[in-house]
Write an enzyme that holds these catalytic residues in place. Structure first.
Site, short mmCIF file in Angstrom:
data_model
loop_
_atom_site.label_atom_id
_atom_site.label_comp_id
_atom_site.label_asym_id
_atom_site.label_seq_id
_atom_site.Cartn_x
_atom_site.Cartn_y
_atom_site.Cartn_z
N GLY A 10 0.83 -1.21 0.00
CA GLY A 10 0.00 0.00 0.00
C GLY A 10 0.85 1.25 0.00
O GLY A 10 2.08 1.20 -0.15
N PHE A 11 0.19 2.38 0.18
CA PHE A 11 0.88 3.67 0.13
C PHE A 11 1.97 3.77 1.21
O PHE A 11 3.17 3.85 0.90
CB PHE A 11 -0.18 4.78 0.28
CG PHE A 11 0.38 6.13 0.59
CD1 PHE A 11 1.32 6.73 -0.23
CD2 PHE A 11 -0.06 6.83 1.71
CE1 PHE A 11 1.83 8.00 0.06
CE2 PHE A 11 0.43 8.09 2.00
CZ PHE A 11 1.38 8.68 1.18
N ASP A 31 0.51 -8.91 1.52
CA ASP A 31 -0.54 -8.01 1.04
C ASP A 31 -1.39 -8.71 -0.01
O ASP A 31 -0.87 -9.52 -0.79
CB ASP A 31 0.11 -6.75 0.43
CG ASP A 31 -0.82 -5.55 0.47
OD1 ASP A 31 -1.98 -5.69 0.06
OD2 ASP A 31 -0.38 -4.47 0.91
N LEU A 73 0.29 -2.94 8.96
CA LEU A 73 -0.34 -1.82 8.24
C LEU A 73 -1.53 -2.28 7.41
O LEU A 73 -2.26 -1.45 6.86
CB LEU A 73 0.69 -1.15 7.31
CG LEU A 73 1.58 -0.05 7.90
CD1 LEU A 73 2.52 -0.60 8.95
CD2 LEU A 73 2.40 0.62 6.81
N TYR A 146 -14.71 2.54 10.98
CA TYR A 146 -13.25 2.50 10.80
C TYR A 146 -12.55 2.93 12.10
O TYR A 146 -11.65 2.25 12.59
CB TYR A 146 -12.86 3.42 9.64
CG TYR A 146 -11.36 3.50 9.42
CD1 TYR A 146 -10.65 2.40 8.96
CD2 TYR A 146 -10.67 4.68 9.68
CE1 TYR A 146 -9.27 2.48 8.75
CE2 TYR A 146 -9.30 4.77 9.47
CZ TYR A 146 -8.62 3.67 9.01
OH TYR A 146 -7.26 3.75 8.81
N LYS A 150 -10.19 0.47 14.50
CA LYS A 150 -8.80 0.76 14.87
C LYS A 150 -8.67 0.89 16.39
O LYS A 150 -7.65 0.50 16.97
CB LYS A 150 -8.32 2.04 14.18
CG LYS A 150 -8.07 1.85 12.68
CD LYS A 150 -6.84 0.97 12.44
CE LYS A 150 -6.43 0.93 10.99
NZ LYS A 150 -5.19 0.17 10.78
#
Ligand code: UDP
Length: 318
Positions: A10-11, A31, A73, A146, A150
């Site tokens: 990912g980013f 991933d 992540l 979300y 988290k």
């Protein structure tokens, strides 16, 4: 050292991968996403890309026993998912961190958990301090799933920490830079980018007076690397952000100016973009004393400079 980075394609994960490899470490990423953002590392003998789910226990056990530190992540991120597919958000985010912690606990490996400024919700006590209260809306409003997912992940981290597992929780504040989402989708900067580069009206949601502190990816990554290496970070929650606050209307204007665009600003009602099941955050500002003191990292890239680099990259991605 050996690092397992879940969500490494990912980013943030791809930038963290580059940083770790650049420092001579070995990196394996786990991933489900394509290798688009890590393709440039595929021939590197220190790098391994495992394309599988974080919920595949057998794979996870093998990889965690191989590594020294796990960066977790992998998550379902993005407003479109919070309101479009809350089940996926809750399933992957809550069960993902739980699986990582269970396996890491058996193997006694340190876990760095990437959490989010969303955890603070709509608290009006700015700047947000790590031990500050969380203020969330009703569970009938999907956008809070979300934040909740988290926060549950963080609770799991501290539950395992109590049992003796070294954990670090980091909360990112609006990180941006090259390789952020595709243009036109995802977060505000990539949405505005598509619009300014085509000279179309820039869609400012609401009155545009809501603020954010955007964090350039290189600064966020330096802090992330440090979070996995510094002993003093263990057992802590640490905000990773910048203290340069800007309202969204001004962000739009700056992006128009920096890109030399002829776009105008257009104000659109929140429901038109996100539907009724959404509440925006008015002000989001981190207290970054811990990032400075514990991680020994201060943000260095000013917003205009970071935006310039980001615009250049999206104009000709490399
Ligand atoms: N936003 C906007 N126009 C858009 C997309 C987003 O004005 O086309 C606003 C959004 O309402 C929010 C801010 O930009 O106030 C940041 O949104 P983003 O989804 O990037 O992240 P958030 O900080 O809300 O998680």
């Amino acid at each position: 050292m050996r690092f397992l980075i879940t969500g490494g394609a990912g980013f943030l994960g791809s930038h963290l991968t580059d940083a770790m490899l650049g420092q001579g470490h070995e990196v394996t990423i786990l991933d489900v996403a394509s290798d688009l953002k890590v393709r440039h590392q595929l021939g590197n003998p220190q790098f391994r890309y495992v394309r599988d789910s974080i919920l595949n226990r057998e794979i996870l056990e093998g990889l965690i026993s191989w590594c020294d530190v796990v960066y977790h992540l992998a998550a379902v991120v993005g407003v479109e998912h919070y309101v479009g597919d809350p089940y996926q958000v809750l399933n992957v985010n809550v069960n993902g961190i739980q699986a990582v912690l269970q396996v890491a606990f058996k193997a006694q490996k340190k876990v760095v958990f990437s959490s989010t400024s969303e955890v603070y919700g709509k608290s009006s006590v700015v700047p947000f301090r790590e031990e500050g209260d969380r203020v969330l809306g009703s569970t009938k409003i999907d956008r809070w799933c979300y934040s909740t997912s988290k926060a549950v992940g963080e609770h799991f981290c501290f539950a395992f920490h109590k049992l003796g597992l070294p954990v670090v929780v980091i909360r990112y504040f609006n990180v941006y830079g090259p390789r952020l989402d595709q243009m036109d989708v995802g977060r505000v900067i990539t949405i505005f980018l598509g619009q300014v580069l085509r000279g179309e009206p820039v869609t400012v949601v609401g009155d545009g007076k809501q603020t954010r502190c955007f964090t350039y990816v290189d600064d966020a990554i330096r802090a992330t690397v440090s979070a996995g290496l510094k002993e003093e970070a263990v057992g802590e929650i640490i905000n990773i952000g910048s203290d340069e606050e800007i309202c969204i209307k001004d962000l739009a204007a700056v992006m128009v100016r920096l890109s030399g665009s002829r776009s105008s600003l257009t104000f659109v009602p929140q429901e038109a973009v996100y539907g009724k099941s959404y509440e925006d955050i008015r002000r989001r500002v981190p207290d970054i004393r811990r990032m400075r003191e514990i991680l020994d990292v201060s943000p260095q890239v000013k917003l205009e400079e970071g935006l310039r680099r980001t615009i250049d990259w999206f104009r000709s991605p490399s």
